[in-house]
Design a protein around this motif. Structure first.
Motif, PDB file in Angstrom:
ATOM      1  N   LEU A  37      -9.025 -28.334 -12.188  1.00 22.78           N
ATOM      2  CA  LEU A  37      -9.036 -27.892 -13.657  1.00 22.78           C
ATOM      3  C   LEU A  37      -7.694 -28.228 -14.190  1.00 22.78           C
ATOM      4  O   LEU A  37      -7.319 -28.664 -15.452  1.00 22.78           O
ATOM      5  N   VAL A  38      -6.653 -27.858 -13.086  1.00 27.21           N
ATOM      6  CA  VAL A  38      -5.375 -28.128 -13.707  1.00 27.21           C
ATOM      7  C   VAL A  38      -5.032 -29.571 -14.266  1.00 27.21           C
ATOM      8  O   VAL A  38      -4.543 -30.001 -15.288  1.00 27.21           O
ATOM      9  N   GLY A  39      -5.541 -30.402 -13.305  1.00 30.17           N
ATOM     10  CA  GLY A  39      -5.491 -31.939 -13.598  1.00 30.17           C
ATOM     11  C   GLY A  39      -6.172 -32.134 -14.751  1.00 30.17           C
ATOM     12  O   GLY A  39      -5.632 -32.945 -15.687  1.00 30.17           O
ATOM     13  N   PHE A  40      -7.412 -31.460 -14.921  1.00 30.86           N
ATOM     14  CA  PHE A  40      -8.087 -31.868 -16.514  1.00 30.86           C
ATOM     15  C   PHE A  40      -7.504 -31.656 -17.674  1.00 30.86           C
ATOM     16  O   PHE A  40      -7.285 -32.559 -18.372  1.00 30.86           O
ATOM     17  N   PHE A  41      -6.867 -30.180 -17.569  1.00 26.67           N
ATOM     18  CA  PHE A  41      -6.103 -29.792 -18.705  1.00 26.67           C
ATOM     19  C   PHE A  41      -4.763 -30.741 -18.904  1.00 26.67           C
ATOM     20  O   PHE A  41      -4.395 -30.999 -19.969  1.00 26.67           O
ATOM     21  N   THR A  42      -4.066 -30.922 -17.730  1.00 27.98           N
ATOM     22  CA  THR A  42      -2.977 -31.751 -17.956  1.00 27.98           C
ATOM     23  C   THR A  42      -3.095 -33.083 -18.716  1.00 27.98           C
ATOM     24  O   THR A  42      -2.609 -33.523 -19.565  1.00 27.98           O
ATOM     25  N   ILE A  43      -4.011 -33.684 -18.214  1.00 30.63           N
ATOM     26  CA  ILE A  43      -4.516 -35.257 -18.716  1.00 30.63           C
ATOM     27  C   ILE A  43      -5.156 -35.018 -19.919  1.00 30.63           C
ATOM     28  O   ILE A  43      -4.835 -36.032 -20.830  1.00 30.63           O
ATOM     29  N   PHE A  44      -6.014 -33.924 -20.167  1.00 27.62           N
ATOM     30  CA  PHE A  44      -6.558 -33.809 -21.623  1.00 27.62           C
ATOM     31  C   PHE A  44      -5.352 -33.740 -22.385  1.00 27.62           C
ATOM     32  O   PHE A  44      -5.678 -34.327 -23.637  1.00 27.62           O
ATOM     33  N   GLY A  45      -4.440 -32.718 -22.262  1.00 28.41           N
ATOM     34  CA  GLY A  45      -3.289 -32.732 -23.374  1.00 28.41           C
ATOM     35  C   GLY A  45      -2.471 -33.705 -23.510  1.00 28.41           C
ATOM     36  O   GLY A  45      -2.410 -34.198 -24.641  1.00 28.41           O
ATOM     37  N   TRP A  46      -2.152 -34.614 -22.584  1.00 29.63           N
ATOM     38  CA  TRP A  46      -1.351 -35.728 -22.900  1.00 29.63           C
ATOM     39  C   TRP A  46      -2.183 -36.877 -23.265  1.00 29.63           C
ATOM     40  O   TRP A  46      -1.462 -37.549 -24.262  1.00 29.63           O
ATOM     41  N   SER A  47      -3.322 -37.040 -23.007  1.00 25.43           N
ATOM     42  CA  SER A  47      -3.950 -38.291 -23.556  1.00 25.43           C
ATOM     43  C   SER A  47      -4.393 -37.737 -25.078  1.00 25.43           C
ATOM     44  O   SER A  47      -4.420 -38.887 -26.115  1.00 25.43           O
ATOM     45  N   GLY A  48      -4.732 -36.559 -25.127  1.00 26.12           N
ATOM     46  CA  GLY A  48      -4.824 -36.191 -26.640  1.00 26.12           C
ATOM     47  C   GLY A  48      -3.562 -36.414 -27.728  1.00 26.12           C
ATOM     48  O   GLY A  48      -3.666 -36.964 -28.819  1.00 26.12           O
ATOM     49  N   ILE A  49      -2.275 -36.200 -27.037  1.00 23.41           N
ATOM     50  CA  ILE A  49      -1.072 -36.406 -27.815  1.00 23.41           C
ATOM     51  C   ILE A  49      -0.923 -37.684 -28.012  1.00 23.41           C
ATOM     52  O   ILE A  49      -0.482 -38.301 -28.985  1.00 23.41           O
ATOM     53  N   ALA A  50      -1.217 -38.427 -27.077  1.00 26.19           N
ATOM     54  CA  ALA A  50      -1.187 -40.014 -27.255  1.00 26.19           C
ATOM     55  C   ALA A  50      -2.175 -40.657 -28.139  1.00 26.19           C
ATOM     56  O   ALA A  50      -1.706 -41.509 -29.078  1.00 26.19           O
ATOM     57  N   CYS A  51      -3.458 -39.992 -28.368  1.00 25.03           N
ATOM     58  CA  CYS A  51      -4.221 -40.407 -29.285  1.00 25.03           C
ATOM     59  C   CYS A  51      -3.965 -39.890 -30.606  1.00 25.03           C
ATOM     60  O   CYS A  51      -3.685 -40.812 -31.645  1.00 25.03           O
ATOM     61  N   LEU A  52      -3.459 -38.921 -30.832  1.00 25.06           N
ATOM     62  CA  LEU A  52      -2.726 -38.398 -32.003  1.00 25.06           C
ATOM     63  C   LEU A  52      -1.649 -39.126 -32.549  1.00 25.06           C
ATOM     64  O   LEU A  52      -1.540 -39.634 -33.810  1.00 25.06           O
ATOM     65  N   ASP A  53      -0.783 -39.656 -31.641  1.00 28.22           N
ATOM     66  CA  ASP A  53       0.155 -40.447 -31.972  1.00 28.22           C
ATOM     67  C   ASP A  53      -0.066 -41.787 -32.260  1.00 28.22           C
ATOM     68  O   ASP A  53       0.579 -42.441 -33.252  1.00 28.22           O
ATOM     69  N   ALA A  54      -1.145 -42.191 -31.758  1.00 33.34           N
ATOM     70  CA  ALA A  54      -1.634 -43.780 -32.182  1.00 33.34           C
ATOM     71  C   ALA A  54      -2.319 -43.638 -33.439  1.00 33.34           C
ATOM     72  O   ALA A  54      -2.868 -44.403 -34.103  1.00 33.34           O
ATOM     73  N   GLY A  55      -2.519 -42.413 -34.277  1.00 33.97           N
ATOM     74  CA  GLY A  55      -3.170 -42.203 -35.480  1.00 33.97           C
ATOM     75  C   GLY A  55      -4.779 -42.214 -35.352  1.00 33.97           C
ATOM     76  O   GLY A  55      -5.346 -42.507 -36.252  1.00 33.97           O
ATOM     77  N   MET A  56      -5.448 -41.818 -34.124  1.00 33.84           N
ATOM     78  CA  MET A  56      -6.843 -41.833 -34.078  1.00 33.84           C
ATOM     79  C   MET A  56      -7.497 -40.399 -34.577  1.00 33.84           C
ATOM     80  O   MET A  56      -6.671 -39.622 -34.927  1.00 33.84           O
ATOM     81  N   SER A  57      -8.473 -40.546 -34.941  1.00 31.67           N
ATOM     82  CA  SER A  57      -8.968 -39.413 -35.743  1.00 31.67           C
ATOM     83  C   SER A  57      -9.364 -38.269 -34.554  1.00 31.67           C
ATOM     84  O   SER A  57      -9.198 -38.752 -33.516  1.00 31.67           O
ATOM     85  N   THR A  58      -9.379 -37.372 -35.302  1.00 33.20           N
ATOM     86  CA  THR A  58      -9.633 -35.870 -34.499  1.00 33.20           C
ATOM     87  C   THR A  58     -11.246 -36.004 -33.525  1.00 33.20           C
ATOM     88  O   THR A  58     -11.106 -35.742 -32.374  1.00 33.20           O
TER      89      THR A  58
END
Length: 192
Positions: free
Chosen positions: A66-87
């Protein structure tokens, strides 16, 4: 994207908090793993279900995963937001990345657990193994001797008896035919 946390949208804040908190827990888990610590108080010993013979079972849902899930979930979400992807695309990609991380971590711990050896000698593993007499074994179970035998990948000297009509002396090659309840090997000579 602006630099201040207070200027971020709620959606962005959620991803940043998830990524940072998950990363902190992941770093703590890594440090504890490298120094040999256990996290039993946190995960309730869910990660290490040990079976008698099969080792550690595959654990998909555990604290570490679960720690691994939330870590990668958060960082991949930040990367997607920085790339301008939709919600919607950001959530979908970050959930998929998090789940892949859980599978990867569960597989890693499963296979690492399979590599561990308990070190417990199971004399039943000596059955049908070939060894060499180390100390003379008396004929017809007259006296206990010792044999050198490879059991579970380790050369061991174990007590032995024989049903043979002759004494088995040092250097005789024997095969283990039985193990008694009190752990004494019953051997037969191969080179009569």
């Amino acid at each position: 994207m602006e630099l201040g946390f207070e200027t971020m949208t709620l959606f962005e804040k959620i991803y940043w908090v998830t990524a940072v908190v998950g990363s902190i827990f992941l770093i703590i888990l890594l440090i504890m793993t490298f120094i040999g610590g256990e996290m039993d108080d946190i995960d309730g010993d869910v990660d290490a279900e040990i079976d008698a013979d099969s080792g550690i079972e595959f654990q998909f849902l555990s604290f570490k995963n679960l720690v691994g899930f939330f870590t990668i979930f958060g960082w991949s979400g930040i990367a997607c937001l920085d790339a301008g992807m939709s919600t919607m695309v950001t959530v979908l990609i970050s959930v998929i990345c998090g789940l892949l991380m859980m599978v990867a971590m569960a597989s890693l711990f499963y296979y690492l657990g399979k590599l561990q050896s308990s070190g417990t000698l199971r004399l039943k593993n000596a059955l049908n193994q070939i060894g060499e007499v180390y100390l003379t074994i008396g004929a017809n179970r007259k006296s206990i001797g010792k044999v050198s035998i490879n059991v579970q990948g380790t050369l061991r000297e174990l007590e032995a008896l024989t049903n043979a009509d002759i004494d088995l002396v040092q250097g005789n090659v024997v095969i283990v035919k039985e193990v008694t309840a009190n752990g004494i090997l019953i051997v037969e000579p191969i080179n009569k």
